[in-house]
Design an enzyme around this catalytic site. Structure first.
Site, mmCIF file in Angstrom:
data_model
loop_
_atom_site.group_PDB
_atom_site.id
_atom_site.type_symbol
_atom_site.label_atom_id
_atom_site.label_comp_id
_atom_site.label_asym_id
_atom_site.label_seq_id
_atom_site.Cartn_x
_atom_site.Cartn_y
_atom_site.Cartn_z
ATOM 1 N N THR A 23 17.880 -31.415 -6.019
ATOM 2 C CA THR A 23 17.191 -30.127 -6.061
ATOM 3 C C THR A 23 16.369 -29.870 -4.792
ATOM 4 O OG1 THR A 23 17.112 -30.311 -8.457
ATOM 5 C CG2 THR A 23 15.582 -28.764 -7.451
ATOM 6 N N SER A 46 14.201 -22.503 -2.604
ATOM 7 C CA SER A 46 13.736 -21.398 -1.753
ATOM 8 C C SER A 46 12.789 -21.834 -0.640
ATOM 9 C CB SER A 46 13.032 -20.338 -2.604
ATOM 10 O OG SER A 46 13.843 -19.955 -3.688
ATOM 11 N N HIS A 100 4.251 -21.394 -3.269
ATOM 12 C CA HIS A 100 3.743 -20.222 -3.975
ATOM 13 C C HIS A 100 2.223 -20.187 -3.972
ATOM 14 C CE1 HIS A 100 7.684 -19.063 -5.460
ATOM 15 N NE2 HIS A 100 7.922 -20.336 -5.700
ATOM 16 N N LYS A 126 11.247 -15.671 -10.969
ATOM 17 C CA LYS A 126 10.540 -14.786 -10.049
ATOM 18 C C LYS A 126 11.497 -13.823 -9.374
ATOM 19 C CE LYS A 126 7.132 -18.372 -9.151
ATOM 20 N NZ LYS A 126 7.934 -19.565 -9.550
ATOM 21 N N ILE A 145 10.680 -30.828 -13.498
ATOM 22 C CA ILE A 145 9.966 -30.260 -12.348
ATOM 23 C C ILE A 145 10.823 -29.144 -11.748
ATOM 24 C CG2 ILE A 145 8.716 -30.761 -10.231
ATOM 25 C CD1 ILE A 145 7.665 -32.300 -12.650
#
Lengths: 509, 423
Positions: free
Chosen positions: A44, A49, A53, A253, A343
């Site tokens: 992952t 992205s 954040h 999101k 996670i």
């Protein structure tokens, strides 16, 4: 052969496992980290992205919300120490109607009630100044100046390197098969490369955390949720100045657009559950979905500017009682087993906070272990990595690169023409103890082969350099580990022939 | 670290070589030719097949032989060559930053620059093939380098997507090395490569060419294991019921070439969206005076012979730019635009002065194949000239020679059109 003995065994070399390894390497502990793939950041952590954040939509009622808010301010120091490019470019959640505006105001107030985050509502004029190419119908945005961008795999690699420098043993291509426990205590693990003893196992195995946990009797399921992305040529990196989100939905999101720290533009991800944990296929529908999402935000997005498409999987635990939150906890039985599971987003943004939390948990259980440990800070700990020279960092002062070149002439030979990566940079990375000799590892560390030609020109040359420097056959060079060899067989020893012809010509003269 | 040069040529492939020689022939003494690879000749050095030079030398040569002719001639002249050197920056003042393992960083102030950087291959990403991302997906040119330069076979069971010339050449090359080439798949209804390459590389070796078919998915975790193929309709929509899976370990891509104009963009040179190359006048001068472009950086050519000829135009023009103290006054400037059934035209503009050659050759590509047709040069509705053609193909560059005297003195645009059949 007797087992290797450690205090702590960490399963998984993603951003979380390596952050924990680095954090724990501050103490007088013997630590090993196990990664089943050829390189760290292979799951992952390599395909997401890359956003830190601000935490505007995080709920303090969730662990992930609290850890995100706590971690965001920590990134400046981490990036500085590890020489990882990090940029607080700010994020904008873009609304298109009065209704959207009201939702954004509500979102802002809800967030501010929970934590002190810098959040502002900006109107059309300011929005256009910040993002001139944004769709005309975007009229309002929730602006979070503290959101940032980072390279998730560069961060992961740097954390691993720094942990290794501080004494953590990192085992690559080492898959944990089973966790041993005796009389309610963790005693060690079995891997494909033998057994290792330890009283603490930290399960940061990402998508496979449920499989690891099952070997100590836990019963939860990690559900992979795919996200697909497009990466655009650097030419278009300046089209977008902030992390741009659409109005959020319940589950995600939404499809965002952001510049990357390397100067490209990233579009994605969509979000849907898939069956297999190795399903990294990009799909026609998926690419269309993110393309449509992108076009809504930026109508001038160039279709022919795409240089790469990829997919990543989020490791989620949708079931009760976790409800898509992180699962971070030490088990009572067996003592010494710590889950760091589920996670998903904002996992990258929360990694430093997770590492601190784990350290606290380790301290809490340290006296109760089969072999008790004591957390003592060691004076030799060095949080910093050396910075390797990068031609790309000398854009505005090329003359200074001459000095780098004078120390090592390999810094004068460009291998990757699209990304301007020199042979010196490649070799410096390859010489690090952690670096696997694969094209993907080189690409993630230096960007060589990751540009607009996607290795069309430099792929053969990089394979040659790897082979030459490490005295292996080019036939052994892989894309990303065993089974992904680039070449099949020798057709003829052309180079030797050429050398002979050359020598003959020289003799004749 | 800082030097001044009359003429700097960026790229030592066929375009750079011919431009350097021509500039020298026309009196430029101070020339620096910069090449990023360790040898001159560019991509020709890995094109060990024959078929080069039929137009230019009236004989059939291999790529390296063709290059050698120019390299030999160059070594007799006083032309400076810097190998393993890359131009990393260039600006609109003709200041270049170059980097090499021999000299490190150098800044060069040039009076004139010829851009001859060539092109690169379109990748899997540019055509968005869904699926996994295993080893074994590569451009045909990369495979060519592995086999012909490095001496390695990159795969044994090959599917080739795209019927570009390199793809056709590599189909034969891989077959000769004993690989199983399962077929060449082309999304268009016609081959995009030269007809002679289809005949000599596929037909003669029994390698099938499947038209209106494309790769819809790549399978395999570590190495390519198979690809999905589907037929497409006339609008390029896949026909799902035709989908089939072909096992293979390698997918070669020959799906087009893109001129490498990152440096041109840095220098703020205007580019043509269609060709991807700079906008030039008949002397191949860009919109920055003294900066010229030729070869595949300007437009992707089918034949190296045409590259050499185009480079000579640029080389000669650079010499004129440098040596003519008094610039001839431009009497007339006009645009040359692609009209009906034409994709693009090079040159894009004409700047006519007292010295302009009486015959201007226009190069262009047609949009679709056609037979018994004519090329028409028009000024508004008025036809200035027309040229009949028995057959035209998008895969082959067309050219016509237009006498300048036919152009109306008041005209500011002429259009190239393809007139087919009953029109």
């Amino acid at each position: 052969m007797s087992d290797k003995i450690y205090d702590i065994l960490i399963v998984g070399g993603g951003v979380v496992g390596t952050a924990i390894a680095r954090e724990l390497s501050k103490y007088n502990l013997s630590i090993a980290l196990f990664e089943k793939e050829t390189d760290v950041a292979s799951g992952t952590s390599k395909a997401n992205s890359g956003i830190i954040h601000a935490g505007y939509n995080a709920s303090k009622n969730t662990l992930k919300g609290r850890l995100n808010i706590k971690s965001n301010p920590m990134f400046d120091q981490i990036a500085d120490d590890l020489k990882v490019p990090f940029n607080r470019i700010g994020s904008l959640v873009v609304g298109h109607s009065q209704e959207d505006k009201e939702k954004l105001i509500l979102e802002k107030e809800r967030s501010l009630a929970q934590a002190d985050i810098d959040l502002r509502i900006i109107e059309k004029k300011e929005l256009r100044e910040k993002e001139p190419d944004l769709a005309e119908d975007a009229i309002v945005a929730l602006y979070a100046p503290n959101a940032g961008i980072i390279s998730p795999y560069k961060l992961t690699i740097a954390q691993a390197e720094n942990a290794a420098n501080n004494g953590v043993d990192i085992y690559l291509e080492t898959e944990v098969k089973k966790v041993f426990h005796e009389n309610n205590y963790i005693t060690g693990i079995k891997t494909n490369k033998g057994k290792f003893s330890g009283s603490i196992v930290i399960n940061a195995a990402g998508l496979y955390a449920d499989k690891i946990a099952a070997t100590v009797g836990e019963n939860y399921e990690i559900v992979p949720r795919k996200g697909e992305y497009n990466l655009f040529d650097k030419k278009y990196g300046s089209l977008v100045n902030h992390v741009i989100f659409p109005m959020p939905s319940e589950k995600s999101k939404g499809i965002l657009i952001t510049p990357t720290v390397d100067g490209n533009l990233l579009l994605g991800p969509n979000s849907y559950v898939v069956e297999n944990k190795d399903d990294l296929e990009v799909t026609e529908q998926g690419l269309n979905e993110i393309w449509d999402g992108g076009k809504k935000l930026y109508p001038s997005l160039p279709g022919n500017g795409i240089i790469s498409s990829f997919a990543g999987l989020r490791a989620t635990i949708p079931a009760e009682p976790y409800n898509d939150d992180f699962k971070i906890e030490a088990l009572d039985n067996p003592v010494g087993f710590i889950d760091v599971a589920g996670i998903q987003s904002p996992g990258l943004s929360s990694a430093p906070g997770i590492a601190e939390l784990i350290t606290k948990i380790v301290d809490d259980i340290s006296k109760d272990l089969k072999v008790p440990i004591k957390l003592q800070e060691k004076s030799s700990y060095n949080p910093e990595l050396d910075k390797l020279p990068r031609l790309d960092d000398y854009k505005d002062h090329r003359e200074d690169w001459h000095q780098v070149y004078q120390e090592d002439n390999d810094y004068g030979e460009i291998v990757c023409r699209c990304e301007h990566v020199t042979k010196g940079e490649l070799i410096a990375e390859l010489k690090k103890s952690l670096a696997p000799l694969t094209l993907d590892a080189i690409k993630r560390r230096t960007r060589a082969g990751g540009g607009r030609c996607q290795g069309g020109f430099c792929g053969p040359r990089i394979a040659e350099i790897i082979a030459e420097e490490f005295e292996i056959s080019p036939l052994e060079v892989t894309k990303n580990g065993p089974g992904s060899e680039i070449l099949m067989e020798r057709v003829k020893d052309i180079k030797a022939d050429r050398d002979i012809t050359y020598r003959r010509q020289k003799d004749e003269n | 670290m800082k030097t001044k040069r009359e003429l700097v040529i960026v790229g030592g492939g066929p375009a750079g070589l011919a431009a350097a020689l021509e500039a020298h022939k026309n009196g430029v003494e101070d020339i620096l030719l910069i090449e990023r690879d360790e040898y001159l000749g560019g991509i020709l050095q890995q094109c060990i097949h024959n078929g080069f030079g039929l137009d230019y030398f009236n004989e059939e040569l291999t790529g390296p032989e063709y290059a050698e002719r120019f390299i030999d001639e160059l070594s007799d002249k006083k032309i400076d060559v810097q190998l393993k050197t890359m131009v990393i920056d260039i600006n609109d003042q003709k200041m270049l930053t170059v980097l090499s393992s021999k000299k490190g960083i150098e800044f060069i102030e040039a009076k004139s620059v010829i851009l001859a950087m060539g092109c690169r291959e379109r990748t899997r990403e540019a055509i968005r093939i869904p699926g996994t991302r295993p080893a074994g997906v590569m451009t045909a040119g990369a495979a060519q380098r592995y086999i012909n330069i490095e001496g390695y076979l990159p795969g044994r069971e090959i599917v080739i997507l795209g019927s570009g010339d390199i793809g056709l050449i590599m189909a034969r090359r891989l077959a000769l090395e004993g690989a199983d080439v399962k077929g060449v798949f082309e999304i268009m209804s016609y081959s995009s490569g030269l007809v002679r390459n289809k005949v000599q590389c596929l037909d003669d070796f029994g390698i099938p060419l499947y038209l209106q078919q494309t790769v819809t998915k790549i399978h395999g975790q570590k190495r390519v294991e198979a690809v999905d193929i589907a037929e497409v309709d006339d609008n390029f929509n896949q026909i799902p019921e035709t989908k089939k899976t072909i096992e293979c370990d390698t997918l070669l891509l020959s799906v087009g070439l893109i001129p490498e104009n990152e440096l041109s963009q840095q220098a703020n040179i205007s580019l043509d969206d269609i060709t991807g190359g700079p906008i030039v006048d008949q002397s191949r001068e860009t919109d920055i005076p003294g900066v010229f472009a030729c070869g595949n950086v300007l437009q992707v050519h089918d034949l190296v012979d045409n590259v050499s000829e185009e480079a000579e135009i640029a080389g000669k023009a650079a010499a004129e730019f440098l040596l003519n103290e008094t610039k001839d006054e431009i009497k007339q400037s006009l645009e040359i635009a692609p009209g009906k059934n034409i994709t693009y035209v090079v040159p894009h503009t004409l700047n006519i002065n007292a010295n302009t050659s009486p015959l201007i050759e226009l190069f262009f590509r047609v949009k679709d194949p056609a037979e018994d047709c004519k090329i028409s040069i028009k000024d508004n509705q008025e036809e200035l000239a027309s040229y009949t053609r028995p057959i035209v193909e998008p895969g082959e560059i067309e050219s016509v020679k237009l006498p300048i005297k036919l152009i109306n003195i008041s005209s500011d645009e002429i259009i190239v059109e393809l007139i087919t059949g009953g029109e």
